[in-house]
Design a protein around this motif. Sequence first.
Motif, PDB file in Angstrom:
ATOM      1  N   THR A 198       0.926  -1.166  -0.045  1.00 14.31           N
ATOM      2  CA  THR A 198      -0.021   0.083  -0.329  1.00 14.31           C
ATOM      3  C   THR A 198       1.000   1.336   0.125  1.00 14.31           C
ATOM      4  N   ASN A 199       0.605   2.180  -1.017  1.00 10.31           N
ATOM      5  CA  ASN A 199       1.154   3.428  -1.143  1.00 10.31           C
ATOM      6  C   ASN A 199       0.892   4.316   0.357  1.00 10.31           C
ATOM      7  N   VAL A 200       2.068   4.572   0.987  1.00 15.82           N
ATOM      8  CA  VAL A 200       1.947   5.540   2.406  1.00 15.82           C
ATOM      9  C   VAL A 200       1.347   6.836   2.065  1.00 15.82           C
ATOM     10  N   TRP A 201       1.616   7.261   0.705  1.00 11.99           N
ATOM     11  CA  TRP A 201       1.055   8.601   0.559  1.00 11.99           C
ATOM     12  C   TRP A 201      -0.195   9.113   0.096  1.00 11.99           C
ATOM     13  N   ASP A 202      -0.813   7.905  -0.561  1.00  8.44           N
ATOM     14  CA  ASP A 202      -2.114   8.225  -0.878  1.00  8.44           C
ATOM     15  C   ASP A 202      -2.926   7.178  -0.737  1.00  8.44           C
ATOM     16  N   GLY A 203      -2.575   6.005  -0.138  1.00  8.61           N
ATOM     17  CA  GLY A 203      -3.197   4.665  -0.067  1.00  8.61           C
ATOM     18  C   GLY A 203      -3.429   3.883  -1.350  1.00  8.61           C
ATOM     19  N   SER A 204      -3.059   4.194  -2.473  1.00  9.82           N
ATOM     20  CA  SER A 204      -3.044   3.378  -3.656  1.00  9.82           C
ATOM     21  C   SER A 204      -2.456   1.885  -3.516  1.00  9.82           C
ATOM     22  N   LEU A 205      -2.935   1.137  -4.172  1.00  8.67           N
ATOM     23  CA  LEU A 205      -2.547  -0.208  -3.947  1.00  8.67           C
ATOM     24  C   LEU A 205      -1.615  -0.533  -5.292  1.00  8.67           C
ATOM     25  N   GLU A 206      -0.498  -1.491  -4.769  1.00  8.55           N
ATOM     26  CA  GLU A 206       0.636  -2.072  -5.629  1.00  8.55           C
ATOM     27  C   GLU A 206      -0.259  -2.709  -6.852  1.00  8.55           C
ATOM     28  N   LYS A 207      -1.384  -3.294  -6.700  1.00  4.51           N
ATOM     29  CA  LYS A 207      -1.616  -4.142  -7.857  1.00  4.51           C
ATOM     30  C   LYS A 207      -2.209  -3.185  -8.995  1.00  4.51           C
ATOM     31  N   ASP A 208      -2.769  -2.056  -8.546  1.00  5.73           N
ATOM     32  CA  ASP A 208      -3.413  -0.838  -9.626  1.00  5.73           C
ATOM     33  C   ASP A 208      -2.052  -0.180 -10.158  1.00  5.73           C
ATOM     34  N   LEU A 209      -1.148   0.116  -9.419  1.00  7.71           N
ATOM     35  CA  LEU A 209       0.117   0.801  -9.993  1.00  7.71           C
ATOM     36  C   LEU A 209       0.844   0.041 -10.927  1.00  7.71           C
ATOM     37  N   THR A 210       1.103  -1.146 -10.669  1.00 11.81           N
ATOM     38  CA  THR A 210       1.739  -2.094 -11.608  1.00 11.81           C
ATOM     39  C   THR A 210       1.004  -2.275 -13.103  1.00 11.81           C
ATOM     40  N   HIS A 251       5.561 -18.408 -26.552  1.00 12.01           N
ATOM     41  CA  HIS A 251       6.812 -18.326 -26.680  1.00 12.01           C
ATOM     42  C   HIS A 251       7.551 -16.699 -26.687  1.00 12.01           C
ATOM     43  N   ALA A 252       7.412 -16.215 -25.471  1.00 13.25           N
ATOM     44  CA  ALA A 252       8.036 -14.795 -25.314  1.00 13.25           C
ATOM     45  C   ALA A 252       9.475 -15.001 -25.562  1.00 13.25           C
ATOM     46  N   ASP A 253       9.904 -13.603 -25.916  1.00 14.05           N
ATOM     47  CA  ASP A 253      11.481 -13.560 -26.234  1.00 14.05           C
ATOM     48  C   ASP A 253      12.048 -12.905 -24.677  1.00 14.05           C
ATOM     49  N   LEU A 254      11.049 -12.154 -24.218  1.00 14.01           N
ATOM     50  CA  LEU A 254      11.623 -11.578 -22.831  1.00 14.01           C
ATOM     51  C   LEU A 254      10.174 -11.392 -22.261  1.00 14.01           C
ATOM     52  N   PHE A 255      10.435 -11.763 -20.629  1.00 14.73           N
ATOM     53  CA  PHE A 255       9.298 -11.489 -19.798  1.00 14.73           C
ATOM     54  C   PHE A 255       9.861 -10.844 -18.804  1.00 14.73           C
ATOM     55  N   ILE A 256       8.928  -9.578 -18.462  1.00 16.94           N
ATOM     56  CA  ILE A 256       9.130  -8.737 -17.488  1.00 16.94           C
ATOM     57  C   ILE A 256       7.987  -8.714 -16.423  1.00 16.94           C
ATOM     58  N   SER A 257       8.312  -8.871 -15.117  1.00 19.07           N
ATOM     59  CA  SER A 257       7.408  -8.599 -14.112  1.00 19.07           C
ATOM     60  C   SER A 257       7.517  -7.296 -13.325  1.00 19.07           C
ATOM     61  N   LEU A 258       6.531  -6.713 -13.089  1.00 22.45           N
ATOM     62  CA  LEU A 258       6.398  -5.234 -12.532  1.00 22.45           C
ATOM     63  C   LEU A 258       6.037  -5.189 -11.187  1.00 22.45           C
ATOM     64  N   HIS A 259       6.709  -4.802 -10.275  1.00 25.91           N
ATOM     65  CA  HIS A 259       6.295  -4.604  -8.941  1.00 25.91           C
ATOM     66  C   HIS A 259       6.812  -3.234  -8.277  1.00 25.91           C
ATOM     67  N   PHE A 260       6.340  -2.967  -6.972  1.00 28.76           N
ATOM     68  CA  PHE A 260       6.880  -1.972  -6.268  1.00 28.76           C
ATOM     69  C   PHE A 260       7.176  -2.395  -4.945  1.00 28.76           C
ATOM     70  N   ASN A 261       7.983  -1.997  -4.330  1.00 26.35           N
ATOM     71  CA  ASN A 261       8.669  -2.351  -2.980  1.00 26.35           C
ATOM     72  C   ASN A 261       8.030  -1.984  -1.802  1.00 26.35           C
ATOM     73  N   SER A 262       8.181  -2.616  -0.589  1.00 20.68           N
ATOM     74  CA  SER A 262       7.760  -1.820   0.843  1.00 20.68           C
ATOM     75  C   SER A 262       8.513  -2.493   1.630  1.00 20.68           C
ATOM     76  N   VAL A 263       8.859  -1.890   2.901  1.00 19.93           N
ATOM     77  CA  VAL A 263       9.350  -2.316   4.023  1.00 19.93           C
ATOM     78  C   VAL A 263       8.793  -1.833   5.514  1.00 19.93           C
ATOM     79  N   ILE A 264       7.572  -1.683   5.431  1.00 21.90           N
ATOM     80  CA  ILE A 264       6.694  -1.181   6.411  1.00 21.90           C
ATOM     81  C   ILE A 264       7.058  -1.900   7.720  1.00 21.90           C
ATOM     82  N   PRO A 265       7.392  -1.296   8.802  1.00 20.62           N
ATOM     83  CA  PRO A 265       7.280   0.302   9.051  1.00 20.62           C
ATOM     84  C   PRO A 265       8.565   0.873   8.817  1.00 20.62           C
ATOM     85  N   ASP A 266       9.400   0.376   8.279  1.00 23.64           N
ATOM     86  CA  ASP A 266      10.729   1.188   7.826  1.00 23.64           C
ATOM     87  C   ASP A 266      10.454   2.397   6.622  1.00 23.64           C
TER      88      ASP A 266
END
Length: 381
Positions: A198-210, A251-266
């Motif tokens: 969860t985005n600490v700035w506005d509460g948006s979710l990683e699943k929507d941002l990715t 038969h993809a030539d390249l696979f890219i998985s998109l994520h955002f990180n979080s280490v709450i409470p740090d």
Amino acid sequence: MEFGKVSTEQRLFRVQRRPWKVVLVSSWHSRLKNFLLGLLFVVVLSGCTSGSTRTRLATTTIPSPRLGEPSLQQTQLKGPESLPGPLTNSVSTWLAFSRWCVENGLGTPAILSSRPLRLATLTGLGEVVVEGGKPYMLLGGTAVFLAYPPRVVNSELLLNGLDLEKKLRPLACSRQNPQPIRTVVIDPGHGGRNHGATNVWDGSLEKDLTLDWAYRLAELLVMRGYRVFLTRTNDQDLSIAARVGYANSIHADLFISLHFNSVIPDQGQAGIETYCLTPQGLPSTLNRAFEDPMDSAYPNNAFDEWNLFWAFRIHRSLVTATGAPDRGVRYTRFMAVLRGQRCPAVLVEGGYLSNPTEARKISNPAYRQRLAAAIADAINQ
């Protein structure tokens, strides 16, 4: 129109499963109205007393493709020939960095510092800098993590043989050109009940941002002539097996998985990390308390050299374009979405949603467009 917001004038889009393509379906309001009236007429005539079933439109502009859940067979090895060969003693020892550079045509490294001992030599990708005790090397200013920190013995800087073979050689000494990339699979991380961070700035979710990030990247790649597929195109709960099976089935030539990180409470950590599968015989940079069987080989280990090539190129482009802290190209085995891929595969952590400053940037669509453009530029370089 901002991601996730649906206006009253919005039209419905449809994605074809062949090359990623958006087709506009116009006048759907009138068609839906006529359909509902016809359905009501049939129900009245038949005297049906069962509850009606509502069709809910997704809140994103493109609904999900019809992805079939792959069987376990689709994600397993076809046979022993798919595995890399066994480890050899020749690359499991510690070697003098200076001698290795000379033997591999890089010349004698310059001494940048004696305490700590820091050496540098030029490669086709820029200057490589290695320092005793430091867990990563710098290549053209970009951090690439090593399995073992270099050692200093009798004033000589030593590197692990597998680090040299699996990490430095592919980047600094390879004379091969990468396989042309025509088909790219983009995997927006999480989805459905799996919200991610969860985005600490506005509460948006990683699943929507990715998902938004994936759409932006897909559009840029399609404009440049690539065939692009998304593992999900709406708020869909999709298993790892389905993501892997989908990429392998086309038969993809390249696979890219998109994520955002979080280490709450740090809230202090910030920066971009890019991952690829750990080569056989080496420990992972990250395992998150999962087992890290170094002797294991997975289907994606057949692409170790090109995994690193694309991870490095994409990571360097992202850090350069955004100015985000460089947290390096890293290695992992526990990310199952990488292990079963039968093409070069990388996973990008585009920043920390737990860091208020970085979270605020990520919440801005213009910043996510910059993230997308950086990856597209790296692929099209």
